[in-house]
Design a protein around this motif. Structure first.
Motif, PDB file in Angstrom:
ATOM      1  N   LEU A  69      -2.901  -1.327  -0.775  1.00 42.12           N
ATOM      2  CA  LEU A  69      -3.148  -1.075  -2.208  1.00 42.12           C
ATOM      3  C   LEU A  69      -3.024   0.387  -2.708  1.00 42.12           C
ATOM      4  CD1 LEU A  69      -6.090  -3.637  -2.603  1.00 42.12           C
ATOM      5  CD2 LEU A  69      -3.729  -4.017  -3.339  1.00 42.12           C
ATOM      6  N   GLU A  70      -2.773   1.322  -1.809  1.00 40.99           N
ATOM      7  CA  GLU A  70      -2.685   2.649  -1.991  1.00 40.99           C
ATOM      8  C   GLU A  70      -1.639   3.215  -3.202  1.00 40.99           C
ATOM      9  OE1 GLU A  70      -3.700   1.625   1.830  1.00 40.99           O
ATOM     10  OE2 GLU A  70      -1.880   1.758   1.175  1.00 40.99           O
ATOM     11  N   THR A  71      -2.269   3.621  -4.116  1.00 44.61           N
ATOM     12  CA  THR A  71      -1.309   4.437  -5.045  1.00 44.61           C
ATOM     13  C   THR A  71      -0.803   5.848  -4.479  1.00 44.61           C
ATOM     14  OG1 THR A  71      -2.075   3.428  -6.927  1.00 44.61           O
ATOM     15  CG2 THR A  71      -0.910   5.607  -7.148  1.00 44.61           C
ATOM     16  N   GLN A  72       0.617   6.289  -4.382  1.00 44.49           N
ATOM     17  CA  GLN A  72       0.779   7.612  -3.665  1.00 44.49           C
ATOM     18  C   GLN A  72       0.876   8.564  -4.981  1.00 44.49           C
ATOM     19  OE1 GLN A  72       3.511   7.497  -0.639  1.00 44.49           O
ATOM     20  NE2 GLN A  72       2.522   5.820   0.328  1.00 44.49           N
TER      21      GLN A  72
END
Lengths: 115, 112
Positions: A101-104
């Motif tokens: 679920l990580e936004t970069q």
């Protein structure tokens, strides 16, 4: 303040030289990445570090060596530069790795030109 | 290995026309993210889709995630010159040790 910063922004050097690119993030993220973007804009991951530990090492020549002195910094050292190394190198960070679920958050990029 | 295909590679439109870019994965994704990169800039996160069949809107931008979680699309209604840039989809399989897989991007140009 810039969330993910990279230095230098531009790097022009001769073939065979050794150079380093530095990256710092002030977002408190655990995971940092290096991407290479070629002239056709294809973004390819090179490395990923989580809490200073190497997690992902894509098929990158061992002339490229990442180093993470702490979780806010991820540097990239390149030995014996070749013409094909010319590209834009982006550093990125994200909050956690492996949850999907990580936004970069990307840095501004380092434009490397090898002559 | 896993691939994320994105089409078209380039698209030129007249201002006011609509634009769509499509993303397809060879494997089921846990989520898909979309990024925009302005000319000379860096990728900037736009949105994330997680649920099967999910549709999200941001003003003139509509994002869809397929029922099988293998494809996605970004549709821009009535393009403006500020929409110029490269749009990337990025898929994630939610497995430890794996990274986001970026599509090759669709570069949009808009003429006024």
């Amino acid at each position: 303040d810039t969330a993910v910063s990279q230095t230098p922004k531009y790097l022009v050097t001769q073939m065979g030289n050794d150079k380093s690119i530095k990256c710092e993030q002030n977002l408190g993220h655990d995971t940092m990445y290096w991407y290479k973007q070629d002239s056709k804009k294809f973004l390819k991951i090179m490395f990923s570090y989580n809490n200073k530990e190497l997690i992902i090492n894509e098929t990158v020549p061992n002339r490229f060596s990442p180093k993470s002195p702490d979780k806010a910094h991820l540097n990239l050292h390149i030995n014996s530069l070749e013409l094909g190394d010319s590209a834009v190198y982006f550093c990125a960070s994200s909050a956690r790795q492996g949850t999907g679920l990580e936004t970069q958050y990307f840095g501004p990029g380092t434009r490397l030109l090898v002559l | 290995g896993q691939q994320v295909m994105q089409i078209p590679q380039y698209q030129h439109v007249q201002e006011g026309e609509d634009f769509t870019t499509y993303c397809n994965s060879s494997t089921t994704l846990s989520n898909i993210q979309w990024y925009k990169q302005r000319p000379g800039g860096h990728p900037v996160f736009l949105i994330q889709l997680v649920k099967s069949g999910e549709v999200k809107k941001q003003k003139r931008l509509t994002f869809q995630f397929g029922e099988a979680k293998k494809n996605s699309s970004l549709h821009i209604t009535a393009t403006q010159t500020t929409d110029v840039g490269t749009y990337f989809c990025a898929g994630n399989r939610n497995q430890a040790g794996t990274a986001l897989i970026f599509g090759k991007g669709t570069t949009l140009s808009v003429s006024s």
